[in-house]
Every structure is written in C-alpha cells, then in structure tokens.
Design an enzyme around this catalytic site. Structure first.
Site, PDB file in Angstrom:
ATOM      1  N   SER A 199      -9.255  -0.454   7.844  1.00 31.04           N
ATOM      2  CA  SER A 199      -8.797  -0.260   6.470  1.00 31.04           C
ATOM      3  C   SER A 199      -8.228  -1.500   5.799  1.00 31.04           C
ATOM      4  CB  SER A 199      -7.746   0.864   6.418  1.00 31.04           C
ATOM      5  OG  SER A 199      -8.359   2.105   6.643  1.00 31.04           O
ATOM      6  N   SER A 205      -9.217   1.834   3.679  1.00 31.95           N
ATOM      7  CA  SER A 205      -8.377   2.562   2.757  1.00 31.95           C
ATOM      8  C   SER A 205      -7.401   1.683   1.969  1.00 31.95           C
ATOM      9  CB  SER A 205      -7.585   3.640   3.518  1.00 31.95           C
ATOM     10  OG  SER A 205      -6.721   3.077   4.479  1.00 31.95           O
ATOM     11  N   LYS A 239       0.831  -1.208   0.000  1.00 32.68           N
ATOM     12  CA  LYS A 239       0.000   0.000   0.000  1.00 32.68           C
ATOM     13  C   LYS A 239       0.863   1.255   0.000  1.00 32.68           C
ATOM     14  CE  LYS A 239      -3.705   2.023   2.902  1.00 32.68           C
ATOM     15  NZ  LYS A 239      -4.494   1.763   4.130  1.00 32.68           N
TER      16      LYS A 239
END
Length: 504
Positions: free
Chosen positions: A177, A153, A79
C-alpha cells in the site's frame, strides 16, 4: 525561497533553518494547494487549516529562538489510518468517527521532529484495495492522469506528494500500500523492517502485515521522513534496533549481486506481466548493470506464501471493523470479509503466523547468493478510475491479485522493500519496481535506490498542475507525462543495450 512545496522535504527543512522562508509561508502554500487541487485530485479526507497555521506560527517562534530540529516547521500529510490528536481516524469508512485524543506514536515522533501535519489523506475502506475510491469520500485521482487511480491504499498520500501539495507524506503498507501508489505516481516509497516505525496504539497492525512508511519524490526525503517517524513504543510487539537511514542515501552501495525476478508468486490465477511494465523494469535492471552491479535473471522461490497472508489480512479487517460506528455503511466486499473472518480466526490464523518463519528461512537462502532482489512493483500500469467499482468481493480479489501480485510476500516476512520509479508507458503512465532486502536490510536498499536516482533523475519529472478553478493547468511542458524529459533509456538503442546487460 518561495513557499513552493515542489521543493523537497530536506530542501524545505534547510531553508527554514537558514531563515530563507517561514513555516507560515510553507504551510499556507500547502493549504492553498490542497484547496486548489482537492476538487480534481481529492487527496485529503481531513484538512487541519487552523491547527496547522497555529503550529506553523509556533514553529516560526522556535526557529527565531534558535531551535533546530530535523523537520521543524515543514508541512507533511498523514494517511487517515493513523491517529492525529484532535481528528477522527475513519480509515476510508463512512460514518461519524470519534475524535482521537492522542497522536499515534509515529505522529508523536514526527511532531517531536518539528513537522506540521496539514491534513489526513484518503485511503480505500480499511486499506483493502489498490485504488483509492469509496462512497465515504469519492475518487482520489492520479496527478499524472486524472482518469486513473494513484493506487492504494496510500493513494491520497501519493497523489498529494506527486502533485507537490506536500513534500512528503506518511503512508502504510500491508500488501504493497506504499509501494503500489509510489509506482503509479513516480515516487519513492519505503516499506521498512516490521516495527521500524511503531504501530502504537496497536502492538502490531493487521497481525504483523502492516507497517507505516514514507512517500516522497527522492530517496533522501523518504529516508528523512522515515528517520523522523522511526522508533518503538514500550508496548510494541516488534522492536528492531534503531537504524538511521538518511546517511545511507549518500553512500556508495558498492558492487552488488542483484537478482532480477519477473515471475510473480503462485496464486492459482493468471497474473501476466504487462509488456510495458516488463520493459521498464528490464531497463532499470540494465541501468543497474551499467552502474557496475552484477544483475542476474532469477525466479524468486516464493513458496506457499498465500496461506501465510490471507487469514492475517482478513482477520485484520474484521478487527478494525469493530471500531466502525455503523457497519451497515461498509462496502459489501468488506461485509463479505467479515463473514470469512469467522472461519479464519483460531487455528487458521495461528497456522498463518507459524508459516512465517519457514518462509523467512526460505528467503534468507536467496540472500546467501544475492544482496538485493529487483521485481516489478505491479503487473500492470495504473488502473482506470472505477475499474472495480461495484464488483463482488471475489471478482475484486481476483483482479487485484492479477494487477498487484509482487508486493505482499514481503509483508508476510516483515522485511524491508524500497519502491522506485521505473519509467512511463507510451501513454505517459508511471510504473515502478521494488528493491527487496533481507531482515533489517534498509541501509543497502536506500544506498542502491539513491544511486539509481542519481542516474535516472526521476525526481526531475513532474505531472501537470491540477486545480479546481482552472481545470488542468498545463504547466507540464517537459514535466508533463508526454514531455521531452521522457523515460530514461526509452530509446530503442538504450533498451537493447540495457536488456542485453542482464541477459534478456
């Protein structure tokens, strides 16, 4: 074995060790899939084509020389809130960010285990929302339904894994997330004990709320990636003892006492549970009862958890904004959070941190009675793309809390949770549940999740293939969202049987 990245993390690692494939082949295939799916799914912010191929060739030389490591030569994604040497870390923001000179500690450990990072995945601005959209990169779409978000996220990471672009990815979880995208893309996502994976180059992330965690199709693959990334830096604020988790994916959890908790925390807002999500979680509870566990409906006593969360989250956003090269490019909602942060530093932040220990004691009493708590991961199925685009900060916050009220309390106390698939809505959208455990309770959660996976076989169901050249390339059949593989236990008789097993 081909270069099929739908083969899992462990399967690829075994094939490489056995000489059945090469890292070059696997990395080339991952890069080909990124290129093919990026116009539709938009999962990646950065793609490390040349660097990844060079690292794959180096891994092949090491394999040929007899070296063996847990992930030697396997392609993964990270990420874009986590530093990878030679790449910027924009964390969903617009602007020209500097190239990072060193890997984050977690990435360093993944490389030490032999993994090849093929790219960095999209995340909403500073990880604030349960959708992965923004002016810096556009919209990241759900492989199961491209009109819907994969969540956030860690939405880009989830989209990449669900679509078979990479076998696993490292995300982060500050309020759900990892678990929210796992729920909305039919994946396993682990939020480990705080500090299990180092936050360095930060002593802690978002004032202790955020921790890194894996996304994968199977429990064993998630545990394998977690074990490879786990470990402390000497300057970490939180340093739990080492606790390898992969062995627990093959162990019987024994007969457990499981609380089924459908009521969300109190938030001053209505947070109704979608009936399709409720049905899926109740069916999952029924499956656990059928597997021999004692499942009891029980309302988790969340207590005043909101005041322990909000100052830490908002001040954490403000802290990260100090690295943004051009604040004028930030989303208006982020600029609103910056204004709020001025009021929440100092006494409010200290009070939020002090509230954590009483909440831990409160939740520890639950685990005197139960071994595991089962809740929905989200209150609703995946949201449509653009559902909150252009909204004010307060309206977004209200909608976000209503959609995803269940995950963030465990970020406050820093305890582990495992997100697992719970099934699909009649429209074919994935939904999920989370298994919550006490301090350092990952082994039991991993064993229980693996037992559920063996029963439910969620990893055998795949979304349609999406490419930019041919549009939706319906290699779905029974793997597609409406295929005959179906939601396990979705027939009415099974629903009645499993719901009855937990007293619903």
């Amino acid at each position: 074995m081909s270069g099929d990245t739908h083969d899992g993390l462990a399967a690829q690692a075994r094939a490489l060790a056995d000489g059945l494939t090469s890292s070059r082949l696997l990395v080339e295939e991952a890069l080909r899939r990124i290129e093919a799916t990026q116009p539709v799914l938009n999962a990646f912010r950065r793609v490390r084509t040349e660097a990844a191929l060079a690292e794959a060739d180096a891994a092949d030389r090491r394999l040929a020389a007899g070296e063996r490591l847990p992930l030697l030569g396997v392609p993964i994604a990270v990420k874009d809130d986590t530093d990878v040497a030679g790449e910027p870390t924009a964390f969903g923001c617009a602007g020209e960010f500097p190239v990072r000179e060193a890997d984050a500690e977690a990435v360093r450990r993944l490389r030490e285990a032999g993994a090849v990072v093929v790219g960095k995945t999209n995340t909403p601005e500073l990880g604030q929302w349960p959708f992965t959209e923004g002016p810096a990169f556009g919209e990241t779409r759900n492989p199961w339904s491209t009109g819907h978000t994969p969540g956030g996220s860690s939405g880009g990471a989830a989209a990449a894994v669900a679509a078979g672009v990479v076998p696993a990815a490292l995300g982060s979880d500050g309020a759900g997330s990892v678990r929210i995208p796992a729920a909305w893309t039919n994946l396993v996502g682990i939020k480990p004990q705080r500090g299990r994976i180092s936050a360095w180059p930060e002593p802690e992330s978002f004032h202790g709320l955020t921790g890194l965690g894996p996304l994968a199709r199977t429990v064993a693959d998630a545990a394998l990636l977690l074990d490879a990334a786990a470990g402390s830096h000497p300057r970490d604020r939180h340093r739990p003892d080492a606790l390898p988790l992969l062995p627990h994916a093959g162990r019987d959890p024994g007969r457990l006492r499981i609380a089924l908790s459908l009521r969300p925390p109190f938030t001053f807002l209505r947070t109704p549970l979608d009936p399709h999500v409720r049905d899926a979680v109740v069916r999952l509870a029924g499956a656990l009862a059928r597997l021999g566990h004692d499942v009891v409906p029980f309302d988790l006593p969340y207590g005043p958890v909101g005041p322990a969360f909000v100052p830490r989250g908002i001040v954490g956003v403000a802290d990260w904004c100090e690295r943004v090269p051009d604040p004028e490019l930030l989303d208006p909602r982020t600029r609103g959070a910056l204004r709020s942060a001025r009021l929440l530093r100092g006494p409010a932040l200290r009070a939020a941190r002090a509230a954590e220990e009483p909440l831990r004691r409160r939740y520890a009493q639950v685990f005197d009675r139960f071994d595991v708590v089962l809740t929905p991961t989200t209150a609703v199925p995946p949201l449509p793309i653009g559902a909150m685009a252009g909204w004010s900060g307060s309206r977004t916050d209200r909608a976000m809390i209503a959609a995803c009220p269940y995950t963030w309390p465990w970020n406050v106390v820093g305890w582990p949770a495992v997100g697992v698939p719970a099934g699909f809505t009649p429209a074919g959208l994935p939904v999920g549940a989370q298994l919550l455990g006490p301090h350092c309770g990952e082994p039991r959660l991993v064993s229980l999740a693996a037992q559920l996976e063996a029963d439910r076989r969620w990893h055998e169901r795949r979304p349609p293939v999406h490419t930019g050249r041919n549009g939706q390339d319906g290699r779905g059949g029974q793997d597609g969202p409406h295929g005959s593989a179906g939601t396990a236990g979705s027939v009415p008789a099974a629903r009645r049987e499993e719901a009855a097993a937990v007293g619903e």
